[in-house]
Design a protein around this motif. Structure first.
Motif, PDB file in Angstrom:
ATOM      1  N   TRP A   1      -0.470   7.532  -1.107  1.00 56.00           N
ATOM      2  CA  TRP A   1      -1.145   8.416  -2.067  1.00 56.00           C
ATOM      3  C   TRP A   1      -1.547   7.731  -3.363  1.00 56.00           C
ATOM      4  O   TRP A   1      -2.383   8.240  -4.108  1.00 56.00           O
ATOM      5  CB  TRP A   1      -0.311   9.662  -2.331  1.00 56.00           C
ATOM      6  N   LYS A   2      -0.977   6.547  -3.670  1.00 58.64           N
ATOM      7  CA  LYS A   2      -1.357   5.842  -4.901  1.00 58.64           C
ATOM      8  C   LYS A   2      -2.392   4.757  -4.651  1.00 58.64           C
ATOM      9  O   LYS A   2      -3.162   4.425  -5.539  1.00 58.64           O
ATOM     10  CB  LYS A   2      -0.126   5.235  -5.582  1.00 58.64           C
ATOM     11  N   GLY A   3      -2.384   4.167  -3.462  1.00 61.72           N
ATOM     12  CA  GLY A   3      -3.347   3.114  -3.159  1.00 61.72           C
ATOM     13  C   GLY A   3      -2.678   1.757  -3.019  1.00 61.72           C
ATOM     14  O   GLY A   3      -1.492   1.659  -2.720  1.00 61.72           O
TER      15      GLY A   3
ATOM     16  N   LYS B   1      -5.722   5.593  -6.278  1.00 58.41           N
ATOM     17  CA  LYS B   1      -6.409   6.757  -5.726  1.00 58.41           C
ATOM     18  C   LYS B   1      -6.420   7.868  -6.778  1.00 58.41           C
ATOM     19  O   LYS B   1      -5.620   7.850  -7.718  1.00 58.41           O
ATOM     20  CB  LYS B   1      -5.701   7.230  -4.457  1.00 58.41           C
ATOM     21  N   SER B   2      -7.286   8.848  -6.614  1.00 55.25           N
ATOM     22  CA  SER B   2      -7.441   9.893  -7.628  1.00 55.25           C
ATOM     23  C   SER B   2      -6.147  10.653  -7.897  1.00 55.25           C
ATOM     24  O   SER B   2      -5.884  11.068  -9.033  1.00 55.25           O
ATOM     25  CB  SER B   2      -8.563  10.854  -7.247  1.00 55.25           C
TER      26      SER B   2
ATOM     27  N   THR C   1       0.835  -1.192   0.000  1.00 54.82           N
ATOM     28  CA  THR C   1       0.000   0.000   0.000  1.00 54.82           C
ATOM     29  C   THR C   1       0.872   1.245   0.000  1.00 54.82           C
ATOM     30  O   THR C   1       1.817   1.361   0.778  1.00 54.82           O
ATOM     31  CB  THR C   1      -0.926   0.019   1.233  1.00 54.82           C
TER      32      THR C   1
END
Length: 93
Positions: free
Chosen positions: A46-48, A73-74, A43
């Protein structure tokens, strides 16, 4: 750009996205025949959640040498459907 491991081009594209120094190749530019599913996941805040592939070339396996974000993630939307490499994979132009 090309990703090469064990003497074989495993991905090639002039449409990579660079994030944190890693080239993310479009999934369709990756040679699917060298990818082995892996249960490894990590994980990034900020990227997921990242998933991994191992690479199999000429009887040798490079465990978890490719990763991707199935649902980034967005903030990392630009790497959706893209694969990056490490662990001895050479990325060159």
């Amino acid at each position: 750009m090309r990703a090469i491991w064990n003497g074989k081009v495993i991905a090639e594209s002039d449409d990579t996205v660079v994030v944190e120094g890693n080239h993310y190749f479009p999934r369709e530019s990756v040679d699917e025949s060298v990818l082995l599913d892996s249960s490894t996941q990590t994980t990034c805040p900020w990227k997921g959640q990242a998933s991994y592939f191992s690479l199999a070339v000429d009887g040798e396996t490079n465990r978890d040498a490719a990763w991707y974000y199935p649902t980034p993630k967005s903030a990392a939307a630009q790497i959706q459907d893209r694969v990056a490499f490490w662990r001895g994979v050479t990325v060159t132009d």
